[in-house]
Scaffold this motif. Structure first.
Motif, PDB file in Angstrom:
ATOM      1  N   LEU A 628       0.837  -1.198   0.000  1.00 44.16           N
ATOM      2  CA  LEU A 628       0.000   0.000   0.000  1.00 44.16           C
ATOM      3  C   LEU A 628       0.876   1.253   0.000  1.00 44.16           C
ATOM      4  CD1 LEU A 628      -2.479  -1.132   2.798  1.00 44.16           C
ATOM      5  CD2 LEU A 628      -2.914  -1.152   0.347  1.00 44.16           C
ATOM      6  N   ASP A 629       0.440   2.236  -0.726  1.00 46.03           N
ATOM      7  CA  ASP A 629       1.128   3.526  -0.747  1.00 46.03           C
ATOM      8  C   ASP A 629       0.538   4.388   0.365  1.00 46.03           C
ATOM      9  OD1 ASP A 629       2.625   5.714  -1.355  1.00 46.03           O
ATOM     10  OD2 ASP A 629       1.375   6.356  -3.044  1.00 46.03           O
ATOM     11  N   ALA A 630       0.853   4.026   1.613  1.00 48.33           N
ATOM     12  CA  ALA A 630       0.281   4.727   2.762  1.00 48.33           C
ATOM     13  C   ALA A 630       1.347   4.919   3.823  1.00 48.33           C
ATOM     14  CB  ALA A 630      -0.902   3.933   3.342  1.00 48.33           C
ATOM     15  N   ARG A 631       1.240   6.019   4.544  1.00 46.75           N
ATOM     16  CA  ARG A 631       2.215   6.317   5.578  1.00 46.75           C
ATOM     17  C   ARG A 631       1.853   5.583   6.872  1.00 46.75           C
ATOM     18  NH1 ARG A 631       1.514  12.671   5.420  1.00 46.75           N
ATOM     19  NH2 ARG A 631      -0.614  11.949   4.995  1.00 46.75           N
ATOM     20  N   THR A 632       2.889   5.209   7.612  1.00 51.12           N
ATOM     21  CA  THR A 632       2.657   4.605   8.928  1.00 51.12           C
ATOM     22  C   THR A 632       2.694   5.706   9.974  1.00 51.12           C
ATOM     23  OG1 THR A 632       5.026   4.167   9.121  1.00 51.12           O
ATOM     24  CG2 THR A 632       3.639   2.373   8.304  1.00 51.12           C
ATOM     25  N   PRO A 633       2.099   5.490  11.141  1.00 50.03           N
ATOM     26  CA  PRO A 633       2.086   6.527  12.172  1.00 50.03           C
ATOM     27  C   PRO A 633       3.497   6.905  12.604  1.00 50.03           C
ATOM     28  CG  PRO A 633       0.531   4.778  12.689  1.00 50.03           C
ATOM     29  CD  PRO A 633       1.347   4.295  11.543  1.00 50.03           C
ATOM     30  N   SER A 634       3.733   8.179  12.806  1.00 48.68           N
ATOM     31  CA  SER A 634       5.047   8.621  13.245  1.00 48.68           C
ATOM     32  C   SER A 634       5.309   8.143  14.664  1.00 48.68           C
ATOM     33  CB  SER A 634       5.128  10.146  13.190  1.00 48.68           C
ATOM     34  OG  SER A 634       4.162  10.717  14.055  1.00 48.68           O
ATOM     35  N   GLY A 635       6.545   7.839  14.953  1.00 49.50           N
ATOM     36  CA  GLY A 635       6.924   7.439  16.306  1.00 49.50           C
ATOM     37  C   GLY A 635       6.703   5.988  16.617  1.00 49.50           C
ATOM     38  N   VAL A 636       6.058   5.223  15.724  1.00 49.21           N
ATOM     39  CA  VAL A 636       5.836   3.792  15.977  1.00 49.21           C
ATOM     40  C   VAL A 636       7.055   3.038  15.452  1.00 49.21           C
ATOM     41  CG1 VAL A 636       4.343   1.808  15.561  1.00 49.21           C
ATOM     42  CG2 VAL A 636       3.343   4.066  15.861  1.00 49.21           C
ATOM     43  N   THR A 637       8.027   2.863  16.335  1.00 53.70           N
ATOM     44  CA  THR A 637       9.296   2.246  15.941  1.00 53.70           C
ATOM     45  C   THR A 637       9.576   0.937  16.654  1.00 53.70           C
ATOM     46  OG1 THR A 637      10.453   3.560  17.613  1.00 53.70           O
ATOM     47  CG2 THR A 637      10.322   4.479  15.366  1.00 53.70           C
ATOM     48  N   GLY A 638       8.805   0.617  17.684  1.00 57.79           N
ATOM     49  CA  GLY A 638       9.036  -0.609  18.432  1.00 57.79           C
ATOM     50  C   GLY A 638       7.744  -1.147  19.002  1.00 57.79           C
ATOM     51  N   PRO A 639       7.795  -2.282  19.693  1.00 63.47           N
ATOM     52  CA  PRO A 639       6.580  -2.907  20.232  1.00 63.47           C
ATOM     53  C   PRO A 639       5.797  -2.008  21.188  1.00 63.47           C
ATOM     54  CG  PRO A 639       8.407  -4.462  20.263  1.00 63.47           C
ATOM     55  CD  PRO A 639       8.992  -3.141  19.880  1.00 63.47           C
ATOM     56  N   ALA A 640       6.506  -1.276  22.054  1.00 62.30           N
ATOM     57  CA  ALA A 640       5.791  -0.438  23.026  1.00 62.30           C
ATOM     58  C   ALA A 640       4.979   0.651  22.323  1.00 62.30           C
ATOM     59  CB  ALA A 640       6.782   0.189  24.002  1.00 62.30           C
ATOM     60  N   GLU A 641       5.600   1.298  21.326  1.00 56.80           N
ATOM     61  CA  GLU A 641       4.891   2.353  20.594  1.00 56.80           C
ATOM     62  C   GLU A 641       3.740   1.771  19.775  1.00 56.80           C
ATOM     63  OE1 GLU A 641       9.130   3.521  21.250  1.00 56.80           O
ATOM     64  OE2 GLU A 641       8.124   1.783  20.382  1.00 56.80           O
ATOM     65  N   ALA A 642       3.956   0.578  19.213  1.00 54.12           N
ATOM     66  CA  ALA A 642       2.895  -0.067  18.435  1.00 54.12           C
ATOM     67  C   ALA A 642       1.687  -0.387  19.310  1.00 54.12           C
ATOM     68  CB  ALA A 642       3.426  -1.338  17.778  1.00 54.12           C
ATOM     69  N   ALA A 643       1.954  -0.926  20.506  1.00 52.74           N
ATOM     70  CA  ALA A 643       0.859  -1.253  21.417  1.00 52.74           C
ATOM     71  C   ALA A 643       0.118   0.006  21.851  1.00 52.74           C
ATOM     72  CB  ALA A 643       1.395  -1.996  22.635  1.00 52.74           C
ATOM     73  N   SER A 644       0.862   1.082  22.116  1.00 47.53           N
ATOM     74  CA  SER A 644       0.241   2.343  22.525  1.00 47.53           C
ATOM     75  C   SER A 644      -0.635   2.903  21.406  1.00 47.53           C
ATOM     76  CB  SER A 644       1.328   3.350  22.911  1.00 47.53           C
ATOM     77  OG  SER A 644       0.760   4.591  23.251  1.00 47.53           O
ATOM     78  N   TRP A 645      -0.148   2.830  20.175  1.00 52.21           N
ATOM     79  CA  TRP A 645      -0.940   3.336  19.056  1.00 52.21           C
ATOM     80  C   TRP A 645      -2.230   2.531  18.889  1.00 52.21           C
ATOM     81  CZ3 TRP A 645      -2.794   1.381  14.433  1.00 52.21           C
ATOM     82  CH2 TRP A 645      -3.310   2.331  13.533  1.00 52.21           C
ATOM     83  N   LEU A 646      -2.141   1.231  19.010  1.00 52.21           N
ATOM     84  CA  LEU A 646      -3.328   0.384  18.890  1.00 52.21           C
ATOM     85  C   LEU A 646      -4.322   0.685  20.008  1.00 52.21           C
ATOM     86  CD1 LEU A 646      -1.652  -2.992  17.904  1.00 52.21           C
ATOM     87  CD2 LEU A 646      -3.231  -1.683  16.482  1.00 52.21           C
ATOM     88  N   ASP A 647      -3.820   0.918  21.223  1.00 59.03           N
ATOM     89  CA  ASP A 647      -4.718   1.273  22.328  1.00 59.03           C
ATOM     90  C   ASP A 647      -5.475   2.563  22.029  1.00 59.03           C
ATOM     91  OD1 ASP A 647      -4.023  -0.921  23.872  1.00 59.03           O
ATOM     92  OD2 ASP A 647      -2.471   0.143  24.986  1.00 59.03           O
ATOM     93  N   THR A 648      -4.764   3.548  21.476  1.00 60.25           N
ATOM     94  CA  THR A 648      -5.379   4.842  21.195  1.00 60.25           C
ATOM     95  C   THR A 648      -6.405   4.750  20.077  1.00 60.25           C
ATOM     96  OG1 THR A 648      -3.370   5.988  21.906  1.00 60.25           O
ATOM     97  CG2 THR A 648      -4.907   7.234  20.522  1.00 60.25           C
ATOM     98  N   GLU A 649      -6.085   3.990  19.037  1.00 62.65           N
ATOM     99  CA  GLU A 649      -6.938   3.936  17.841  1.00 62.65           C
ATOM    100  C   GLU A 649      -7.954   2.800  17.873  1.00 62.65           C
ATOM    101  OE1 GLU A 649      -7.218   5.983  15.417  1.00 62.65           O
ATOM    102  OE2 GLU A 649      -5.520   7.310  15.797  1.00 62.65           O
ATOM    103  N   ARG A 650      -8.002   2.059  18.967  1.00 62.13           N
ATOM    104  CA  ARG A 650      -8.832   0.857  19.011  1.00 62.13           C
ATOM    105  C   ARG A 650     -10.284   1.130  18.618  1.00 62.13           C
ATOM    106  NH1 ARG A 650      -7.653  -0.336  23.776  1.00 62.13           N
ATOM    107  NH2 ARG A 650      -9.427   0.694  24.783  1.00 62.13           N
ATOM    108  N   GLY A 651     -10.884   2.190  19.166  1.00 63.62           N
ATOM    109  CA  GLY A 651     -12.280   2.493  18.856  1.00 63.62           C
ATOM    110  C   GLY A 651     -12.500   2.769  17.385  1.00 63.62           C
ATOM    111  N   ASN A 652     -11.596   3.527  16.772  1.00 58.89           N
ATOM    112  CA  ASN A 652     -11.729   3.819  15.347  1.00 58.89           C
ATOM    113  C   ASN A 652     -11.529   2.570  14.499  1.00 58.89           C
ATOM    114  OD1 ASN A 652     -12.340   6.581  15.322  1.00 58.89           O
ATOM    115  ND2 ASN A 652     -10.214   7.124  15.664  1.00 58.89           N
ATOM    116  N   LEU A 653     -10.606   1.712  14.911  1.00 61.10           N
ATOM    117  CA  LEU A 653     -10.334   0.504  14.126  1.00 61.10           C
ATOM    118  C   LEU A 653     -11.514  -0.464  14.170  1.00 61.10           C
ATOM    119  CD1 LEU A 653      -6.608  -0.023  15.165  1.00 61.10           C
ATOM    120  CD2 LEU A 653      -7.450   0.802  12.955  1.00 61.10           C
ATOM    121  N   VAL A 654     -12.122  -0.601  15.347  1.00 60.95           N
ATOM    122  CA  VAL A 654     -13.313  -1.453  15.451  1.00 60.95           C
ATOM    123  C   VAL A 654     -14.430  -0.883  14.584  1.00 60.95           C
ATOM    124  CG1 VAL A 654     -15.088  -2.345  17.007  1.00 60.95           C
ATOM    125  CG2 VAL A 654     -12.707  -2.295  17.755  1.00 60.95           C
TER     126      VAL A 654
END
Length: 785
Positions: A628-654
């Motif tokens: 996909l020609d899409a940007r990834t979220p800034s600052g998501v460079t490791g597992p901790a940041e990935a988990a935090s991003w998923l926690d924040t966006e969980r409602g929108n993703l569902v």
């Protein structure tokens, strides 16, 4: 006169212990004391003593027991005078608490005082008070009366004792006195071998007392027990205790802070420029003042869209937050949004999580979750704001139980069902008074500008139908045009509103549309485009990065312009939302780029979730995601940041899975499976898996159907609902076979038991999937133990 029920049933008069008589008589006194001053009807006493088949003489026998108890407790009382200790009240009996000293009453008072200190982080006072309360506890309540062993009052007190032991342990750990409570912590953990909180507290106590090796041993023992008996991994509290052990090399102090009880502060930001509503605020204040003496209180605020219901509730909530020391809960129930009303189970999951219930312990059915919520709020003083409700049926499962709780419900419905069934106080919100409307204009435009054109300002407010939403948006639009006078803007409003306003005088929605039209028309081209596209956001809010993906441009300047015009609201730094009326208005505007923008947004969500999945669970089987020609979220460079991003966006993703275009919906759902496995958020997991399955079945996509079934199977497995898990695993295996998807077949077989795992191992070796082979070998090793 002194009576003890915390332990064996005992009583003393003038320092001498009394002989209370046979077990049935002791049971009568025990039941009356356990009622804590409340009247116990004679029928309830008969039921407790004899069950479903009492003898015909039951009432006479009961009266005889009471007569003997009165003689014993009041030896000098005349038979003709009423009893001071055990009076007859409204068809039953009670213990007059003013005439006796009861250990249970003292226990309750000490715990209440200590809990206040506990909430205020006064650890020494909390530890001392809870220790004094526990010193009154001499064993199981009325331990010498087997008849009452399973009585609800006794069971409830035992649960309360466990809670006090836990809080005392936390406080003692916090003040560095963990060694003194290790025996009590060990006993509590032994009584509750599968209770993760009790086990985590014991680990913290061992650690704080300097027994680090014993703490590690305890963690590994409870981890194995959870896996073997429940089929689940340790939850967040146990993992946190273990992580503290791992990061402490012994060179620093081992004293650990106690687990602070959750005090949620969920109210939205204080609305700016709030004016008027004096009568309604006074009514709410009265309700708050009445609250301590009675049952849980409900205020139902109703009114038309845009009239300021949320602003009133939030403004008042902030002004009285100190009256609710156990916190404030907030939920937008989405009663009139295009996304559809929020399901009560989703709201309950959020509330329970805010109250520190581990995600894997949150029930997935409304009745059980609602009961848990009521239990957790029984002794709390909380404000619960249920905003934008669709109706009473949506609200009822979300009501707390505590007498110290106050619920504020807002909605367009008058909520007569809550008034009739739950005694809610109805507060009807009308448009602002002319004076209050002018005050709102002064807040937005400045007092000097309003003072310079008083007649035009009054006409301005009238043309906006005195509706707060229309006033704010129209005034914000005018404030961006310093060269225009209020009279000039009034002329524009008159022109845009003349037909509808003259036909239906005071039509609030016509006023809203006129204000929207003028504000929208005043926007630059890019800001108008952004406003239209924001209606495509699947959830309640969106990050700046998601909005950038939606538009394909840098949206910062346009977002600032929209926020300044009150057409969007900055929720937190980098996240925006807007009123449901504005969302509906934006969706009505023609947008040629609509489909392309929607796909850009969902490609970004998918790309971002896929990137997070690669960081968090790289070896989990997933559907292949196209480049996909899409940007990834800034600052998501490791597992901790990935988990935090998923926690924040969980409602929108569902929400995206539920409403997004195919195949993005099922691909996002599949990519989230590992996240839900790790976080065990079962309510959102089930909603996502079911929505992904529905999308895949509608499209007839076998691989997507297989992974959706696998997700549901994993969910049921984590819930120990093995029959349902096997059914979905079997279905997933059949679909994987139909699709010729060998890796998925092996993954499913590995979860179906030892025989199937051996077949999976052979497939993994044949396909060269080394990581999956190692995982399957681990499964076989565990099965062989």
């Amino acid at each position: 006169m002194r009576i003890q029920v915390l332990g064996s049933m005992r009583a003393w008069k003038d320092g001498a212990e009394l002989e209370l008589g046979p077990p049935a008589r002791r049971a009568v006194l025990g039941l009356l004391v356990l009622a804590e001053g409340e009247t116990v009807p004679s029928g309830s006493l008969v039921d407790a003593l004899w069950g479903e088949r009492p003898p015909r003489s039951a009432v006479n026998v009961l009266q005889t027991h009471v007569k003997h108890l009165r003689r014993l407790l009041e030896p000098g009382r005349s038979s003709r005078s009423s009893s001071e200790v055990l009076p007859y009240v409204n068809g039953g009996y009670a213990v007059n608490q003013a005439a006796v000293t009861v250990d249970l009453t003292a226990f309750r008072l000490l715990v209440a005082e200590a809990n206040e200190a506990y909430r205020n982080d006064e650890w020494d006072r909390a530890a001392a008070g809870l220790g004094e309360a526990l010193a009154l506890w001499h064993g199981r309540p009325v331990a010498d009366i087997p008849l009452l062993a399973t009585h609800p009052k006794v069971v409830s007190l035992i649960a309360k004792h466990r809670e006090v032991v836990a809080r005392h342990g936390d406080a003692m750990i916090a003040i560095g006195a963990a060694a003194e409570v290790l025996p009590e912590m060990a006993e509590a953990a032994a009584e509750q071998p599968l209770d993760e909180s009790a086990q985590a507290r014991l680990i913290r106590a061992y650690h704080a007392a300097g027994h680090r090796a014993k703490a590690f041993q305890t963690y590994h023992e409870v981890r194995d027990r959870l896996v073997e008996e429940l089929g689940i991994d340790p939850g967040p509290e146990l993992r946190a205790a273990h992580a503290t052990l791992l990061h402490d090399d012994g060179s620093t102090s081992t004293a650990q802070p106690r687990a602070v009880p959750a005090v949620p502060r969920q109210l939205p930001a204080q609305p700016s420029g709030f004016t008027g509503r004096t009568a309604q605020l006074s009514t709410l204040d009265e309700l708050a003042a009445e609250r301590p003496g009675g049952a849980m209180t409900i205020a139902a605020i109703s009114g038309t869209a845009g009239v300021g219901k949320t602003a009133l509730a939030v403004h008042w909530g902030h002004s009285v937050s100190d009256r609710f020391p156990d916190g404030q809960l907030y939920a937008n129930l989405r009663g009139h949004t295009s996304a559809g009303a929020a399901a009560p189970i989703e709201v309950l999951a959020g509330f329970l999580s805010a109250l520190d219930v581990p995600a894997e312990r949150v029930p997935v059915d409304v009745e059980t979750a609602s009961a848990m919520f009521r239990t957790l709020t029984t002794d709390r003083k909380m404000l619960v704001l249920l905003d934008n409700a669709a109706g009473p049926d949506q609200v009822r499962p979300l009501l707390p139980a505590g007498r110290g709780c106050l619920v504020v419900v807002t909605g367009r419905d008058r909520m007569t069902g809550l008034v009739a069934m739950h005694g809610a106080r109805q507060i009807t919100l009308d448009v602002l008074s002319p004076d209050d409307a002018l005050e709102l204009l002064r807040c937005v435009l400045g007092p000097r500008r309003v003072r310079a054109e008083p007649a035009a300002a009054a006409e301005f407010a009238k043309l906006c139908a005195y509706l707060p939403l229309a006033l704010r948006i129209a005034a914000a639009n005018l404030s961006d045009r310093p060269g225009h006078g209020i009279e000039d803007y009034v002329a524009e409003l008159r022109e845009g509103n003349v037909l509808t306003a003259l036909e239906v005088p005071g039509d609030e929605q016509a006023a809203v549309r006129a204000a929207f039209d003028l504000s929208y028309a005043a926007l630059p081209h890019e800001a108008r485009r952004l406003f239209r596209l924001l209606s495509l956001i699947p959830g309640l809010d969106a990050s700046t990065e998601a909005i950038a993906a939606l538009t394909g441009t840098d949206p910062e300047r346009s977002l600032d312009r929209l926020a300044g015009a009150h057409l969007v609201e900055l929720q937190t730094p980098g996240r925006y939302s807007f009123h449901d009326l504005l969302r509906r208005y934006a969706a009505e505007q023609a947008e040629p780029d609509r489909e392309a923008a929607l796909h850009r947004l969902y490609d970004w969500y998918l790309n971002a979730v896929d990137g997070a999945a690669r960081l968090l669970y790289p070896h989990m089987l997933r559907l292949p995601v196209p480049d996909l020609d899409a940007r990834t979220p800034s600052g998501v460079t490791g597992p901790a940041e990935a988990a935090s991003w998923l926690d924040t966006e969980r409602g929108n993703l569902v929400a995206a899975v539920r409403s997004g275009p195919r195949p993005a919906a099922w691909l996002i759902a599949d990519a989230l499976r590992g996240y839900f496995w790790m976080s065990t958020r079962r309510v959102e997991w089930q909603a996502t898996a079911e929505a992904g399955l529905a999308a895949a079945e509608e499209a007839g996509e076998p691989r997507a159907r297989a992974t959706a079934r696998l997700s549901l199977a994993d969910l049921y497995f984590r819930q120990s609902r093995y029959r349902e898990a096997v059914r979905h695993y079997t279905h997933a295996h059949l679909l994987a076979r139909q699709a010729g998807w060998v890796e998925a077949q092996a993954a499913v077989l590995g979860n179906l038991g030892r025989d199937h795992a051996l077949r999976a191992l052979a497939i993994h070796r044949e396909t060269g999937h080394r990581t999956a082979e190692a995982l399957t070998l681990a499964v076989l090793e565990r099965a062989g133990r």
